[in-house]
Design an enzyme around this catalytic site. Structure first.
Site, PDB file in Angstrom:
ATOM      1  N   HIS A 216     -16.021   3.290 -32.416  1.00  0.00           N
ATOM      2  CA  HIS A 216     -17.160   4.028 -31.875  1.00  0.00           C
ATOM      3  C   HIS A 216     -17.401   5.329 -32.652  1.00  0.00           C
ATOM      4  CE1 HIS A 216     -17.105   1.322 -28.356  1.00  0.00           C
ATOM      5  NE2 HIS A 216     -18.335   1.717 -28.179  1.00  0.00           N
ATOM      6  N   GLY A 217     -16.335   5.917 -33.201  1.00  0.00           N
ATOM      7  CA  GLY A 217     -16.544   7.128 -33.984  1.00  0.00           C
ATOM      8  C   GLY A 217     -15.243   7.629 -34.568  1.00  0.00           C
TER       9      GLY A 217
END
Lengths: 79, 449
Positions: B295-296
């Site tokens: 996601h990051g």
């Protein structure tokens, strides 16, 4: 190894993992039929079965086990 | 359909279509090589090479600047002056999604669950199929290949049902997600200016925004594919009626979770099986930490993943005791007990989601939590229209999901046998989209993945 012998040795393993002393094993039995059969108990079952028969499954085998019948056939192929 | 898909993709950014084509060619070549390889070792080497090659572009685009600035920053601190130029990269649209689909297909071929496809066009269409290429659902070769190979016939029922899904999807995105985004962004972009109660309200709205955004997008994608006669797997299943986190993760972003289960969690838990229950706990936590890292590339996403992993492990380890407790007091069917479970699950997810955004670091999120608890009470910031419109849109979606969850088939509007009722329902939703919706060109949250 004969199918009957495999089933006889599998029964106590299943009963222990799923904490059910009356569990009867059939070819068609699958995760859908046993209340406690989730992803956690499935992996514990796999590990216990490996110990019982002194075999090692492959990940590929795991994906092919849709029910007890499949499991018995895979165990049988290891001997 | 292949031409349409590439036309669609090239229209977004032509250069990146080359990358998609590269991933497709690699996938096609390696699946066929794996299928032909005779030795186990050969197959395994080909699998590893394919996984590395397919993952390279994703890693490059997603983590290049993180590694460049993070690692070299640390080395710099330690007296080693190394640096690579900062590259301003726009993540190629949908790169995560087609990368995951390609990996899934390659691993399925390796595991002999599906045969390697000889027709290059089918593989190319699978990886570029335009309804799903940008944000999922993350499809499987086993579900798509046979549909692409068969004759696609016009089916009135599928067209109608596809359009209905698209209509709901637009409602969820335009009338709900984009509307409440105005409030959430206003608060979180200026946290210093807002009181604790506003921060709390915005925190609680976050899951609804993502549900409206990604859930809405998924319905549009699934509906669009359905209009063309292709059935795509579902992505959400009324997530806010989950009573535990494990149930929640069977209802939220389903295609991603199923993908992670099959290709990350299962191999990991299989690898750690000799450690018994703890092996599975480690596998579960690693899977969610990997999901967080996807996601990051920042610490806050790892915290987000960690919270999910710990919550799921806790539920897994206490399940038997909880079941016994619920049976003893016959709680499972009590409405208040179910509601309590839903509320608790929602709150846990909402607070964990604060760590799952780009905007805030771990310290900033903790500061927000602190202020929610310690700020003296003031009424939250009011943005009358946004709150009213958002509330109406959410209520409609909530009632729809509630009826489908607990009273399926009781109220049929889109599928009512009376023509007039059906058309009235369509017009109502269209009217609501125009009346409540936001049309300022907001992007879908998951396009940046």
């Amino acid at each position: 190894m004969e199918k009957e012998e495999i089933v006889n040795r599998l029964t106590p393993v299943f009963r222990k993992v799923f904490s059910d002393n009356s569990l009867v094993i059939t070819d068609e039995l699958s995760a859908l039929d046993v209340e406690n059969w989730d992803s956690l108990s499935h992996m514990l079952l796999i590990s216990e079965v490996e110990n019982e028969f002194s075999i090692k499954f492959k990940l590929k085998d795991l994906n092919k086990m849709a029910n007890v019948g499949d499991m018995v056939a895979i165990i049988s192929s290891k001997f | 359909m292949l031409i349409a898909s590439y036309y669609f993709y090239i229209n977004i950014k032509p250069v990146y279509a080359l990358l998609l084509a590269g991933v497709t060619i690699t996938t096609y070549l390696f699946t066929n090589l794996i299928a032909k390889a005779t030795s186990d070792r050969g197959k395994r080497l080909l699998l590893i090479a394919a996984i590395v090659l397919i993952l390279l572009p994703l890693f490059f685009f997603k983590y290049f600047n993180f590694v460049n600035e993070g690692i070299f920053g640390l080395l710099n601190y330690a007296g080693l002056h190394l640096s690579l130029p900062h590259i301003s990269l726009l993540l190629p649209v949908g790169i995560s999604f087609y990368t995951f689909m390609a990996l899934g297909y390659i691993i399925d071929v390796y595991n002999e669950e599906i045969e390697a496809e000889k027709n290059f066009g089918i593989v190319a269409l699978f990886l570029s199929f335009f309804p799903v290429v940008m944000s999922g659902p993350i499809e499987r070769a086993s579900n798509m290949f046979h549909q692409f190979k068969g004759k696609l016939r016009f089916s009135y029922e599928m067209v109608v049902s596809g359009l209905q899904l698209m209509l709901w999807g637009y409602f969820m995105k335009l009338a709900l997600a984009d509307r409440i985004s105005i409030y959430i962004d206003a608060v979180f972009k200026n946290t210093d200016q807002h009181v604790g109660s506003s921060l709390l309200l915005a925190t609680l709205m976050q899951p609804i925004r993502v549900y409206g955004d990604l859930g809405g997008y998924s319905l549009i994608a699934i509906g669009c594919a359905k209009v063309m006669g292709v059935n795509v797997i579902p992505n959400f299943n009324r997530p806010f009626f989950a009573t535990t986190m494990s149930e929640f993760w069977r209802r939220w972003h389903i295609s991603l979770i199923k993908w992670l289960t099959d290709y990350v969690y299962t191999p990991l838990s299989f690898g750690f099986r000799k450690y018994g229950v703890w092996g599975i706990v480690i596998a579960l936590n690693l899977t969610f930490i990997i999901s967080g890292a996807w996601h990051g590339a920042a610490l806050n996403f790892l915290v987000w993943g960690g919270i999910q992993g710990v919550a799921l492990s806790f539920e897994m380890l206490t399940r038997k005791r909880k079941d016994a407790f619920e049976d003893r007091f016959r709680l499972k069917k009590r409405w208040w007990y179910i509601m309590l479970g839903c509320v608790f699950t929602y709150l846990l997810f909402a607070f964990s989601l604060s760590f799952g955004g780009d905007a805030a670091t771990v310290a900033e999120v903790l500061q927000i939590f602190k202020r929610i608890v310690t700020d003296s009470f003031h009424l939250p910031y009011k943005d009358g229209d946004t709150m009213l419109y958002g509330f109406i849109a959410f209520s409609i979606l909530f009632i729809k999901d509630f009826m489908e969850e607990y009273y399926p088939g009781r109220i049929l509007l889109f599928n009512h046998k009376n023509n007039t009722v059906r058309w009235l329902a369509y017009y109502c939703v269209i009217f609501l989209i125009f009346y409540l919706g936001v049309f300022s060109g907001e992007q879908f949250v998951y396009f940046q993945f």
